[in-house]
Design an enzyme around this catalytic site. Sequence first.
Site, PDB file in Angstrom:
ATOM      1  N   SER A   1      -7.172  -0.075  -3.247  1.00  0.00           N
ATOM      2  CA  SER A   1      -7.472   1.356  -3.204  1.00  0.00           C
ATOM      3  C   SER A   1      -8.539   1.739  -4.225  1.00  0.00           C
ATOM      4  O   SER A   1      -9.470   2.480  -3.907  1.00  0.00           O
ATOM      5  CB  SER A   1      -6.205   2.177  -3.460  1.00  0.00           C
ATOM      6  OG  SER A   1      -5.349   2.093  -2.345  1.00  0.00           O
TER       7      SER A   1
ATOM      8  N   ASP B   1      -2.888  -0.928  -7.485  1.00  0.00           N
ATOM      9  CA  ASP B   1      -3.509  -1.185  -6.177  1.00  0.00           C
ATOM     10  C   ASP B   1      -5.040  -1.252  -6.278  1.00  0.00           C
ATOM     11  O   ASP B   1      -5.735  -0.246  -6.123  1.00  0.00           O
ATOM     12  CB  ASP B   1      -3.064  -0.093  -5.190  1.00  0.00           C
ATOM     13  CG  ASP B   1      -3.607  -0.330  -3.790  1.00  0.00           C
ATOM     14  OD1 ASP B   1      -4.401  -1.273  -3.594  1.00  0.00           O
ATOM     15  OD2 ASP B   1      -3.245   0.444  -2.882  1.00  0.00           O
TER      16      ASP B   1
ATOM     17  N   TYR C   1      -1.145   0.086   8.117  1.00  0.00           N
ATOM     18  CA  TYR C   1      -2.452  -0.362   8.592  1.00  0.00           C
ATOM     19  C   TYR C   1      -2.600  -0.090  10.093  1.00  0.00           C
ATOM     20  O   TYR C   1      -1.623   0.201  10.783  1.00  0.00           O
ATOM     21  CB  TYR C   1      -2.597  -1.873   8.367  1.00  0.00           C
ATOM     22  CG  TYR C   1      -2.794  -2.264   6.921  1.00  0.00           C
ATOM     23  CD1 TYR C   1      -4.017  -2.048   6.287  1.00  0.00           C
ATOM     24  CD2 TYR C   1      -1.774  -2.864   6.193  1.00  0.00           C
ATOM     25  CE1 TYR C   1      -4.209  -2.419   4.971  1.00  0.00           C
ATOM     26  CE2 TYR C   1      -1.970  -3.241   4.863  1.00  0.00           C
ATOM     27  CZ  TYR C   1      -3.180  -3.020   4.269  1.00  0.00           C
ATOM     28  OH  TYR C   1      -3.386  -3.384   2.958  1.00  0.00           O
TER      29      TYR C   1
ATOM     30  N   GLN D   1       0.499   2.395  -6.338  1.00  0.00           N
ATOM     31  CA  GLN D   1      -0.878   2.825  -6.581  1.00  0.00           C
ATOM     32  C   GLN D   1      -1.422   2.420  -7.948  1.00  0.00           C
ATOM     33  O   GLN D   1      -2.593   2.154  -8.113  1.00  0.00           O
ATOM     34  CB  GLN D   1      -1.001   4.347  -6.412  1.00  0.00           C
ATOM     35  CG  GLN D   1      -1.201   4.768  -4.982  1.00  0.00           C
ATOM     36  CD  GLN D   1      -2.425   4.107  -4.375  1.00  0.00           C
ATOM     37  OE1 GLN D   1      -3.541   4.428  -4.708  1.00  0.00           O
ATOM     38  NE2 GLN D   1      -2.217   3.150  -3.489  1.00  0.00           N
TER      39      GLN D   1
ATOM     40  N   ARG E   1       0.856  -1.199   0.000  1.00  0.00           N
ATOM     41  CA  ARG E   1       0.000   0.000   0.000  1.00  0.00           C
ATOM     42  C   ARG E   1       0.881   1.235   0.000  1.00  0.00           C
ATOM     43  O   ARG E   1       0.879   2.038   0.937  1.00  0.00           O
ATOM     44  CB  ARG E   1      -0.929  -0.020   1.208  1.00  0.00           C
ATOM     45  CG  ARG E   1      -1.721  -1.299   1.373  1.00  0.00           C
ATOM     46  CD  ARG E   1      -2.562  -1.668   0.155  1.00  0.00           C
ATOM     47  NE  ARG E   1      -3.565  -0.664  -0.164  1.00  0.00           N
ATOM     48  CZ  ARG E   1      -4.683  -0.499   0.520  1.00  0.00           C
ATOM     49  NH1 ARG E   1      -4.960  -1.278   1.531  1.00  0.00           N
ATOM     50  NH2 ARG E   1      -5.542   0.440   0.163  1.00  0.00           N
TER      51      ARG E   1
HETATM   52  P1  NAD Z   1      -8.267  -0.464   5.886  1.00  0.00           P
HETATM   53  O1  NAD Z   1      -9.369  -0.833   4.934  1.00  0.00           O
HETATM   54  O2  NAD Z   1      -7.344  -1.506   6.351  1.00  0.00           O
HETATM   55  O3  NAD Z   1      -8.933   0.203   7.186  1.00  0.00           O
HETATM   56  C1  NAD Z   1      -9.769   1.336   7.071  1.00  0.00           C
HETATM   57  C2  NAD Z   1      -9.465   2.295   8.181  1.00  0.00           C
HETATM   58  O4  NAD Z   1      -9.934   1.776   9.408  1.00  0.00           O
HETATM   59  C3  NAD Z   1      -7.979   2.577   8.388  1.00  0.00           C
HETATM   60  O5  NAD Z   1      -7.741   3.956   8.231  1.00  0.00           O
HETATM   61  C4  NAD Z   1      -7.719   2.108   9.821  1.00  0.00           C
HETATM   62  O6  NAD Z   1      -6.765   2.915  10.485  1.00  0.00           O
HETATM   63  C5  NAD Z   1      -9.097   2.236  10.434  1.00  0.00           C
HETATM   64  N1  NAD Z   1      -9.309   1.450  11.648  1.00  0.00           N
HETATM   65  C6  NAD Z   1      -8.953   0.169  11.918  1.00  0.00           C
HETATM   66  N2  NAD Z   1      -9.321  -0.180  13.165  1.00  0.00           N
HETATM   67  C7  NAD Z   1      -9.972   0.893  13.705  1.00  0.00           C
HETATM   68  C8  NAD Z   1     -10.597   1.146  14.944  1.00  0.00           C
HETATM   69  N3  NAD Z   1     -10.644   0.220  15.903  1.00  0.00           N
HETATM   70  N4  NAD Z   1     -11.130   2.370  15.154  1.00  0.00           N
HETATM   71  C9  NAD Z   1     -11.077   3.311  14.195  1.00  0.00           C
HETATM   72  N5  NAD Z   1     -10.514   3.140  12.985  1.00  0.00           N
HETATM   73  C10 NAD Z   1      -9.958   1.937  12.741  1.00  0.00           C
HETATM   74  O7  NAD Z   1      -7.448   0.771   5.288  1.00  0.00           O
HETATM   75  P2  NAD Z   1      -7.058   1.063   3.784  1.00  0.00           P
HETATM   76  O8  NAD Z   1      -7.964   2.055   3.214  1.00  0.00           O
HETATM   77  O9  NAD Z   1      -6.912  -0.236   3.077  1.00  0.00           O
HETATM   78  O10 NAD Z   1      -5.643   1.743   3.980  1.00  0.00           O
HETATM   79  C11 NAD Z   1      -4.602   1.027   4.645  1.00  0.00           C
HETATM   80  C12 NAD Z   1      -3.339   1.851   4.686  1.00  0.00           C
HETATM   81  O11 NAD Z   1      -2.772   1.959   3.404  1.00  0.00           O
HETATM   82  C13 NAD Z   1      -3.536   3.277   5.190  1.00  0.00           C
HETATM   83  O12 NAD Z   1      -2.428   3.625   5.977  1.00  0.00           O
HETATM   84  C14 NAD Z   1      -3.504   4.073   3.935  1.00  0.00           C
HETATM   85  O13 NAD Z   1      -3.103   5.413   4.138  1.00  0.00           O
HETATM   86  C15 NAD Z   1      -2.452   3.305   3.165  1.00  0.00           C
HETATM   87  N6  NAD Z   1      -2.524   3.603   1.756  1.00  0.00           N
HETATM   88  C16 NAD Z   1      -1.505   4.323   1.221  1.00  0.00           C
HETATM   89  C17 NAD Z   1      -1.532   4.675  -0.109  1.00  0.00           C
HETATM   90  C18 NAD Z   1      -0.427   5.469  -0.708  1.00  0.00           C
HETATM   91  O14 NAD Z   1      -0.545   5.905  -1.827  1.00  0.00           O
HETATM   92  N7  NAD Z   1       0.673   5.665  -0.015  1.00  0.00           N
HETATM   93  C19 NAD Z   1      -2.602   4.293  -0.881  1.00  0.00           C
HETATM   94  C20 NAD Z   1      -3.625   3.516  -0.317  1.00  0.00           C
HETATM   95  C21 NAD Z   1      -3.571   3.184   1.026  1.00  0.00           C
END
Ligand code: NAD
Length: 366
Positions: free
Chosen positions: A134, A131, A227, A128, A123
């Site tokens: 996303s 991905d 995550y 991206q 991620r």
């Molecule tokens: P995800 O689907 O795993 O989870 C969704 C959200 O739920 C996350 O923000 C997580 O912190 C939150 N969460 C989990 N347990 C929780 C709780 N008990 N209470 C409140 N919130 C809670 O997340 P995702 O959308 O798949 O993203 C995962 C990671 O990947 C993130 O850090 C995101 O920024 C990163 N990411 C980065 C890029 C990039 O371009 N660098 C692109 C996509 C995702």
Amino acid sequence: MVRVGIIKERRENERRVSLVPADIKKLVSKGIEVLVERGSGEGAYFLDGEYEEAGARVLNDAKEVLSNVDILIKVQPPSLEEAKALKEGAIYIGFTRYWENPEYLNVFSERGITAFALEKIPRTTKAQFVDVLSSQATIAGYKAVILAADLSPHLFPMLTTAAGTLKPAKVLVIGVGVAGLQALATAKRLGALTFAYDIRPAAKHDAQSVGAKFLESPVWAEGVGGYARELTEEERRIQHEFLAKHIGNSDVVITTAQVPGKRAPLIITKDMVEKMKPGSVIVDIAADNGGNCELTKPGEVVEYNGVKIAGPLNVPSSVPRPASEMFSKNMANFLELIIKDGQIKLDFGEEILEKSLLIKPGVKNE
Ligand code: NAD
């Protein structure tokens, strides 16, 4: 000539297709042959004729495709039958749900198939372009808000008219990853007052960047790979106390929270729902993974004390056209990582291939 194939997705409620005609046209122009099972795009309204015009060969039977392709691209994991029909030594790219230890993975091993699991793509910004987690989460976040707006007895925007002034709806998004951010942006565009909650510190800035007020609790729980991690008992207690009043003040709550490899965290308990006003709505798009609300019934809309709780399943598939277009673009990009100068060249030192590799002959990487 490298042959890439797609077949109809047969899982219940799956309307997406893994490659759309526009991307196939580009693949064909690069000398790749593409085989498509008849009707593969129907669920997303891409017609066989469009595939033919793009230069694909449309075949009547999935087995004809499976036994003749070097690379199979799918949205949902294959059935056992499909895995058995896939050409020996072929490459599979798609979702896998590998943690459930599905039987088809043994068949893949026996048949010398190399499988890339889209769930394992890193991620990072660099990844991206491939991905799908996303791209599909973006769709889910948008649709969650549309569902909520439809279920809600309120309008989202503030309206000042000769018939009086209507207050904007208060929308709280719990879990500000990709889906949550898109939900916040969509609710904002509809005119709602938006609030966000997450346990990763980076989420605060992300939420503020789309105009939401971030609800900052004393619980921070960043895990590995960007995550979140699972909360401890004590952290859950603090979170519960903190969130209860904010949930009670919201007209709409959208929950998206996930922790990799675990059931979705339970965040909204029954007593919290009891504090919500009648007419409030919860849309729990973590329902595929058990849900974030105690009262969520996956695949249903239930009502409790006048609060509607929706647990839609496979939300991206309910917007199949753009979801397929985005999935397909990610997959066409993935193919560029493994087809070089018209030949399959697997460089397992390349970071995305290394991380997403699930099985290759003689190796299991679960
Ligand atoms: P995800 O689907 O795993 O989870 C969704 C959200 O739920 C996350 O923000 C997580 O912190 C939150 N969460 C989990 N347990 C929780 C709780 N008990 N209470 C409140 N919130 C809670 O997340 P995702 O959308 O798949 O993203 C995962 C990671 O990947 C993130 O850090 C995101 O920024 C990163 N990411 C980065 C890029 C990039 O371009 N660098 C692109 C996509 C995702």
